[in-house]
Write a protein that holds these residues in place. Structure first.
Motif, PDB file in Angstrom:
ATOM      1  N   ASP A  63       0.677  -1.110  -0.067  1.00 26.31           N
ATOM      2  CA  ASP A  63      -0.209  -0.112   0.190  1.00 26.31           C
ATOM      3  C   ASP A  63       0.873   1.064  -0.049  1.00 26.31           C
ATOM      4  O   ASP A  63       0.353   2.375  -0.301  1.00 26.31           O
ATOM      5  N   GLU A  84     -12.637   3.679   1.766  1.00 24.63           N
ATOM      6  CA  GLU A  84     -14.223   4.397   2.150  1.00 24.63           C
ATOM      7  C   GLU A  84     -14.402   5.217   3.270  1.00 24.63           C
ATOM      8  O   GLU A  84     -15.001   6.260   3.319  1.00 24.63           O
ATOM      9  N   GLY A 113      -1.906   2.708  -2.374  1.00 24.85           N
ATOM     10  CA  GLY A 113      -3.261   1.741  -2.351  1.00 24.85           C
ATOM     11  C   GLY A 113      -4.549   2.352  -2.843  1.00 24.85           C
ATOM     12  O   GLY A 113      -4.593   3.405  -3.577  1.00 24.85           O
ATOM     13  N   ASP A 114      -5.374   1.315  -2.638  1.00 24.67           N
ATOM     14  CA  ASP A 114      -6.733   1.827  -3.247  1.00 24.67           C
ATOM     15  C   ASP A 114      -7.497   3.032  -2.348  1.00 24.67           C
ATOM     16  O   ASP A 114      -7.089   3.363  -1.092  1.00 24.67           O
ATOM     17  N   MET A 115      -8.392   3.705  -3.087  1.00 27.43           N
ATOM     18  CA  MET A 115      -8.961   4.729  -2.203  1.00 27.43           C
ATOM     19  C   MET A 115     -10.062   4.145  -1.285  1.00 27.43           C
ATOM     20  O   MET A 115     -11.018   3.391  -1.507  1.00 27.43           O
TER      21      MET A 115
END
Length: 219
Positions: free
Chosen positions: A70, A98, A94-96
């Protein structure tokens, strides 16, 4: 009571009284953009080289998992010469998320390749520093609810991002009038960041115990 506030701390294999120094111990990052990166500085005041390795763990409640993918960390390992400093740069890749996600970026002193305690004839104290990194989504909604009942004040973070309690003011009111206080006035002894979806209840200190209502009036 659940551990719901994020404090700043370091873990050591021995005393903090000497040797390696690391700063800062805490970062707030965005998941993308210019605020998705920052750096640490490690200073070696000793008379010998120090070798450091950096690892990342993702924290979820009471569990943790490796999360090196990440982050981009440069360098992931480093040799720090005597009386010198090394800067380690981090960037979230890393991913967005929530909601705000908590990570530990861990700096661990290691033995250089090919050396060992047996070869050197001495035992070295190896240090381990655990720093806190919070990564928040770009569509951040920080919202705090506060209420008073039975001389206790309750806080609930209803947003999707970490809430900075230390930068917030609160208006307390009751039969004797009103006053404006800061987070430190509650004398909670806890850290200053409340994670999303988390609530905490604190006993009001004696000087605030007569107030019946509270309003969050901004940062």
């Amino acid at each position: 009571m659940k551990r719901i506030f994020i404090g700043l701390y370091c873990l050591f294999a021995s005393s903090c009284g000497w040797a390696i120094q690391l700063s800062p111990m805490f970062h707030l990052l965005d998941a993308a953009g210019s605020r998705s990166m920052n750096s640490y500085q490690v200073f070696n005041p000793s008379s010998s080289d120090v070798y450091m390795e950096v690892k990342v763990m993702r924290i979820s409640g009471s569990t943790s998992a490796p999360a090196d993918d990440d982050f981009l960390i440069l360098p992931p390992q480093g040799r720090i010469a005597p009386n010198s400093a090394q800067r380690f740069r981090i960037r979230y890749l890393g991913d967005m998320p929530e909601k705000t996600t908590l990570y530990r970026v861990i700096f661990e002193q290691i033995n250089p390749t090919g050396s060992s305690e047996e070869e050197s004839g001495s035992v070295k104290l190896l240090f381990k520093f655990s720093t806190s990194v919070m990564v928040s989504p770009l569509d951040c909604d920080s919202n705090l609810n506060a209420s008073i009942a039975s001389q206790k004040i309750r806080f609930l973070n209803t947003g999707n991002c970490v809430f900075d309690m230390t930068a917030t003011r609160f208006e307390m009111s009751g039969n004797s009038g009103s006053t404006v206080v800061n987070w430190d006035d509650f004398k909670s002894g806890a850290g200053g960041y409340l994670m999303p979806g988390i609530n905490v209840s604190l006993k009001l200190p004696d000087n605030l115990a007569d107030y019946q209502e509270v309003k969050v009036i901004g940062q």
